[in-house]
Design a protein around this motif. Structure first.
Motif, PDB file in Angstrom:
ATOM      1  N   ARG A  27       0.836  -1.198   0.000  1.00 39.00           N
ATOM      2  CA  ARG A  27       0.000   0.000   0.000  1.00 39.00           C
ATOM      3  C   ARG A  27       0.869   1.245   0.000  1.00 39.00           C
ATOM      4  N   ASN A  28       0.258   2.320  -0.420  1.00 32.94           N
ATOM      5  CA  ASN A  28       0.931   3.608  -0.404  1.00 32.94           C
ATOM      6  C   ASN A  28       0.391   4.427   0.752  1.00 32.94           C
ATOM      7  N   VAL A  29       1.231   5.311   1.253  1.00 28.13           N
ATOM      8  CA  VAL A  29       0.828   6.153   2.373  1.00 28.13           C
ATOM      9  C   VAL A  29       1.171   7.604   2.067  1.00 28.13           C
TER      10      VAL A  29
ATOM     11  N   ASN B 108      14.456   7.118   7.200  1.00 29.30           N
ATOM     12  CA  ASN B 108      14.997   7.239   5.856  1.00 29.30           C
ATOM     13  C   ASN B 108      13.889   6.991   4.838  1.00 29.30           C
ATOM     14  N   CYS B 109      13.894   7.751   3.762  1.00 24.64           N
ATOM     15  CA  CYS B 109      13.040   7.489   2.607  1.00 24.64           C
ATOM     16  C   CYS B 109      13.916   7.645   1.375  1.00 24.64           C
ATOM     17  N   GLU B 110      13.461   7.086   0.261  1.00 23.81           N
ATOM     18  CA  GLU B 110      14.286   7.139  -0.931  1.00 23.81           C
ATOM     19  C   GLU B 110      13.519   7.671  -2.129  1.00 23.81           C
TER      20      GLU B 110
ATOM     21  N   PHE C 227       7.995   0.273   2.763  1.00 21.50           N
ATOM     22  CA  PHE C 227       9.017  -0.730   2.485  1.00 21.50           C
ATOM     23  C   PHE C 227       9.783  -1.005   3.762  1.00 21.50           C
ATOM     24  N   TYR C 228       9.856  -2.274   4.132  1.00 20.87           N
ATOM     25  CA  TYR C 228      10.645  -2.676   5.291  1.00 20.87           C
ATOM     26  C   TYR C 228      12.016  -3.088   4.786  1.00 20.87           C
TER      27      TYR C 228
ATOM     28  N   HIS D 231       9.661   3.911   0.056  1.00 21.30           N
ATOM     29  CA  HIS D 231      10.595   3.612  -1.043  1.00 21.30           C
ATOM     30  C   HIS D 231       9.835   2.847  -2.113  1.00 21.30           C
ATOM     31  N   PRO D 232       9.556   3.497  -3.196  1.00 21.63           N
ATOM     32  CA  PRO D 232      10.002   4.823  -3.578  1.00 21.63           C
ATOM     33  C   PRO D 232       9.020   5.894  -3.138  1.00 21.63           C
ATOM     34  N   ILE D 233       9.537   7.123  -3.053  1.00 23.81           N
ATOM     35  CA  ILE D 233       8.660   8.286  -2.899  1.00 23.81           C
ATOM     36  C   ILE D 233       8.050   8.550  -4.268  1.00 23.81           C
TER      37      ILE D 233
END
Length: 143
Positions: A11-13, A48-50, A105-106, A134-136
């Motif tokens: 899912r997306n958040v 962290n995000c990517e 993403f874990y 991940h990904p943004i």
């Protein structure tokens, strides 16, 4: 199975207001961005995000990746392909507020080595969770 995603990752958040403290471009062309939950370094929790390097033409979702990457690079005036370091991109005094959307993403690669998830010299920005976006797929600058 190592590559199997967890149900929650499908899912997306949206994160309505988080703050960029620093970022670094990796060799794979991903930007690793350290975000805080508040604009106060003493109270924020860090993660962290990517922003991904671009997938091949015709790949599903590529347009969203392009839009997010273009927005990020435009805001920070990035025009080259050279690696950037956390230390050149220091927003600890005035973190940059943004809205984010992306896929949960874990990243198990980081789960036992949080100290490797951010700038080694800035212990106050230590990431303490392995969950990322991940990904943004969308980044909106709020200033």
């Amino acid at each position: 199975e190592k590559d199997k995603r967890l149900d929650i990752e499908n899912r997306n958040v949206q994160l309505k207001t988080v703050y960029i403290y620093t970022f670094k471009r990796q060799g794979d062309e991903d930007y690793h961005v350290i975000f805080g939950t508040t604009n106060d370094i003493s109270t924020a929790k860090f993660f962290n995000c990517e922003i991904s390097g671009l997938s091949p033409s015709g790949t599903y979702g590529r347009d969203k990746l392009i839009d997010a990457r273009n927005s990020f690079e435009s805001y920070f005036g990035i025009v080259d392909k050279c690696a950037t370091s956390y230390y050149r991109n220091d927003f600890r005094e005035q973190p940059v507020p943004v809205l984010l959307e992306g896929s949960l993403f874990y990243d198990g690669e980081h789960c036992d080595h949080y100290e490797n998830n951010g700038p080694q010299k800035w212990k106050e920005l230590e990431v303490s969770i392995a969950w990322e976006l991940h990904p943004i797929t969308k980044i909106e600058f709020l200033e």
